[in-house]
Design a protein around this motif. Structure first.
Motif, PDB file in Angstrom:
ATOM      1  N   GLY A  94       0.823  -1.214   0.000  1.00 52.93           N
ATOM      2  CA  GLY A  94       0.000   0.000   0.000  1.00 52.93           C
ATOM      3  C   GLY A  94       0.849   1.254   0.000  1.00 52.93           C
ATOM      4  N   GLY A  95       1.958   1.229   0.738  1.00 52.26           N
ATOM      5  CA  GLY A  95       2.864   2.378   0.774  1.00 52.26           C
ATOM      6  C   GLY A  95       3.531   2.631  -0.570  1.00 52.26           C
ATOM      7  N   ILE A  96       3.941   1.560  -1.234  1.00 55.53           N
ATOM      8  CA  ILE A  96       4.538   1.697  -2.562  1.00 55.53           C
ATOM      9  C   ILE A  96       3.494   2.260  -3.524  1.00 55.53           C
ATOM     10  N   GLY A  97       2.276   1.763  -3.417  1.00 51.46           N
ATOM     11  CA  GLY A  97       1.192   2.289  -4.243  1.00 51.46           C
ATOM     12  C   GLY A  97       0.925   3.758  -3.969  1.00 51.46           C
ATOM     13  N   LEU A  98       1.037   4.160  -2.704  1.00 50.95           N
ATOM     14  CA  LEU A  98       0.827   5.560  -2.339  1.00 50.95           C
ATOM     15  C   LEU A  98       1.907   6.461  -2.937  1.00 50.95           C
ATOM     16  N   VAL A  99       3.147   5.994  -2.951  1.00 51.48           N
ATOM     17  CA  VAL A  99       4.230   6.761  -3.573  1.00 51.48           C
ATOM     18  C   VAL A  99       3.956   6.906  -5.080  1.00 51.48           C
ATOM     19  N   ALA A 100       3.510   5.827  -5.714  1.00 53.80           N
ATOM     20  CA  ALA A 100       3.174   5.884  -7.143  1.00 53.80           C
ATOM     21  C   ALA A 100       2.013   6.847  -7.376  1.00 53.80           C
ATOM     22  N   PHE A 101       1.011   6.816  -6.495  1.00 54.22           N
ATOM     23  CA  PHE A 101      -0.121   7.740  -6.574  1.00 54.22           C
ATOM     24  C   PHE A 101       0.378   9.183  -6.545  1.00 54.22           C
ATOM     25  N   HIS A 106       1.420  14.288  -9.056  1.00 54.93           N
ATOM     26  CA  HIS A 106       2.322  15.438  -9.180  1.00 54.93           C
ATOM     27  C   HIS A 106       2.625  15.758 -10.647  1.00 54.93           C
ATOM     28  N   VAL A 107       2.845  14.732 -11.446  1.00 52.74           N
ATOM     29  CA  VAL A 107       3.203  14.930 -12.854  1.00 52.74           C
ATOM     30  C   VAL A 107       2.009  15.391 -13.683  1.00 52.74           C
ATOM     31  N   THR A 108       0.801  14.919 -13.351  1.00 49.89           N
ATOM     32  CA  THR A 108      -0.355  15.178 -14.219  1.00 49.89           C
ATOM     33  C   THR A 108      -1.305  16.259 -13.714  1.00 49.89           C
ATOM     34  N   VAL A 109      -1.118  16.782 -12.519  1.00 50.09           N
ATOM     35  CA  VAL A 109      -2.084  17.707 -11.934  1.00 50.09           C
ATOM     36  C   VAL A 109      -2.181  19.025 -12.704  1.00 50.09           C
ATOM     37  N   THR A 110      -1.122  19.442 -13.373  1.00 48.91           N
ATOM     38  CA  THR A 110      -1.171  20.708 -14.106  1.00 48.91           C
ATOM     39  C   THR A 110      -2.125  20.639 -15.300  1.00 48.91           C
ATOM     40  N   ALA A 111      -2.327  19.450 -15.844  1.00 51.33           N
ATOM     41  CA  ALA A 111      -3.239  19.300 -16.980  1.00 51.33           C
ATOM     42  C   ALA A 111      -4.701  19.301 -16.532  1.00 51.33           C
ATOM     43  N   SER A 112      -5.004  18.541 -15.492  1.00 52.45           N
ATOM     44  CA  SER A 112      -6.384  18.436 -15.008  1.00 52.45           C
ATOM     45  C   SER A 112      -6.367  17.793 -13.624  1.00 52.45           C
ATOM     46  N   GLY A 115      -8.532  14.565 -13.810  1.00 59.94           N
ATOM     47  CA  GLY A 115      -7.789  13.570 -14.583  1.00 59.94           C
ATOM     48  C   GLY A 115      -6.588  13.037 -13.817  1.00 59.94           C
ATOM     49  N   ALA A 116      -5.893  13.948 -13.122  1.00 61.92           N
ATOM     50  CA  ALA A 116      -4.731  13.537 -12.329  1.00 61.92           C
ATOM     51  C   ALA A 116      -5.157  12.594 -11.215  1.00 61.92           C
ATOM     52  N   PHE A 117      -6.269  12.916 -10.565  1.00 65.76           N
ATOM     53  CA  PHE A 117      -6.757  12.062  -9.483  1.00 65.76           C
ATOM     54  C   PHE A 117      -7.141  10.682  -9.999  1.00 65.76           C
ATOM     55  N   ILE A 118      -7.826  10.630 -11.129  1.00 67.62           N
ATOM     56  CA  ILE A 118      -8.235   9.339 -11.702  1.00 67.62           C
ATOM     57  C   ILE A 118      -7.007   8.529 -12.115  1.00 67.62           C
ATOM     58  N   ALA A 119      -6.058   9.181 -12.792  1.00 70.84           N
ATOM     59  CA  ALA A 119      -4.838   8.484 -13.227  1.00 70.84           C
ATOM     60  C   ALA A 119      -4.046   7.984 -12.020  1.00 70.84           C
ATOM     61  N   ALA A 120      -3.952   8.818 -10.989  1.00 63.89           N
ATOM     62  CA  ALA A 120      -3.209   8.430  -9.788  1.00 63.89           C
ATOM     63  C   ALA A 120      -3.910   7.284  -9.059  1.00 63.89           C
ATOM     64  N   LEU A 121      -5.234   7.307  -9.015  1.00 63.60           N
ATOM     65  CA  LEU A 121      -5.993   6.246  -8.353  1.00 63.60           C
ATOM     66  C   LEU A 121      -5.833   4.916  -9.086  1.00 63.60           C
ATOM     67  N   VAL A 122      -5.888   4.950 -10.399  1.00 67.88           N
ATOM     68  CA  VAL A 122      -5.690   3.730 -11.187  1.00 67.88           C
ATOM     69  C   VAL A 122      -4.268   3.204 -10.978  1.00 67.88           C
ATOM     70  N   THR A 123      -3.295   4.098 -10.976  1.00 64.52           N
ATOM     71  CA  THR A 123      -1.908   3.699 -10.745  1.00 64.52           C
ATOM     72  C   THR A 123      -1.760   3.042  -9.384  1.00 64.52           C
ATOM     73  N   TRP A 124      -2.352   3.672  -8.349  1.00 67.03           N
ATOM     74  CA  TRP A 124      -2.282   3.094  -7.004  1.00 67.03           C
ATOM     75  C   TRP A 124      -2.874   1.692  -6.983  1.00 67.03           C
ATOM     76  N   ALA A 125      -4.032   1.520  -7.605  1.00 65.70           N
ATOM     77  CA  ALA A 125      -4.684   0.217  -7.605  1.00 65.70           C
ATOM     78  C   ALA A 125      -3.819  -0.834  -8.296  1.00 65.70           C
ATOM     79  N   ILE A 126      -3.238  -0.468  -9.427  1.00 62.06           N
ATOM     80  CA  ILE A 126      -2.395  -1.417 -10.166  1.00 62.06           C
ATOM     81  C   ILE A 126      -1.156  -1.777  -9.356  1.00 62.06           C
ATOM     82  N   ILE A 127      -0.481  -0.769  -8.807  1.00 56.73           N
ATOM     83  CA  ILE A 127       0.752  -1.010  -8.059  1.00 56.73           C
ATOM     84  C   ILE A 127       0.488  -1.776  -6.767  1.00 56.73           C
ATOM     85  N   SER A 128      -0.621  -1.495  -6.101  1.00 54.05           N
ATOM     86  CA  SER A 128      -0.901  -2.136  -4.819  1.00 54.05           C
ATOM     87  C   SER A 128      -1.511  -3.524  -4.955  1.00 54.05           C
ATOM     88  N   VAL A 129      -2.355  -3.734  -5.943  1.00 51.99           N
ATOM     89  CA  VAL A 129      -3.079  -4.997  -6.062  1.00 51.99           C
ATOM     90  C   VAL A 129      -2.338  -6.007  -6.931  1.00 51.99           C
TER      91      VAL A 129
END
Length: 160
Positions: A94-101, A106-112, A115-129
């Motif tokens: 979960g911690g590794i997933g949180l770092v990925a989140f 951080h990288v995508t928040v300037t665009a939206s 969108g950044a939240f959705i991308a980060a949430l999907v990344t967290w789920a993939i990395i953690s699960v």
């Protein structure tokens, strides 16, 4: 193993154990705040990534498992340690997933922001699960080699 919610653990927990969890969780939060005040919010936020109540929950999980085995007349020391280690492994994933989140956000928040939240949430789920799922599948493959079927009435070739 299916992931499920079990409220029976609430009945097995003593009231003082909740106090320990809340006190250690509060202490971890205060520590993160102090680090944030001294070194900046970016560094303080990293300390909040540590599950605030992990320290208490690991010891409580160990004691619950040990007590359950001792009630059955067995030594529960090893079982308690294994249960706490399994909880620690889950917290690490979960911690590794949180770092990925955080990195993706951080990288995508300037665009939206959305969108950044959705991308980060999907990344967290993939990395953690994913590691849990892969481990589960590999354990199944290694425990049941391909081509091996247990003897049964439908598999007469295994009977002489």
């Amino acid at each position: 193993m299916l992931i499920k919610l079990s409220l029976t653990a609430l009945k097995q927990t003593y009231s003082y154990e909740y106090g320990i969890r809340f006190a250690l969780g509060g202490l971890a939060t205060v520590l993160a705040g102090a680090v944030g005040a001294r070194f900046g919010v970016s560094v303080g936020g990293l300390f909040l990534a540590l599950p605030a109540i992990f320290c208490a929950s690991a010891t409580l999980i160990e004691s619950h498992e040990r007590r359950a085995k001792e009630k059955a007349g067995l030594s529960g020391r090893r079982r308690g340690q294994e249960a706490a280690a399994l909880d620690a492994a889950g917290a690490a994933l979960g911690g590794i997933g949180l770092v990925a989140f955080a990195a993706v956000f951080h990288v995508t928040v300037t665009a939206s922001v959305v969108g950044a939240f959705i991308a980060a949430l999907v990344t967290w789920a993939i990395i953690s699960v994913s590691p849990w799922w892969i481990r589960r599948k590999l354990r199944t493959v290694f425990n049941h080699p391909r081509g091996h079927r247990p003897p049964s009435a439908d598999n007469p070739s295994l009977f002489p």
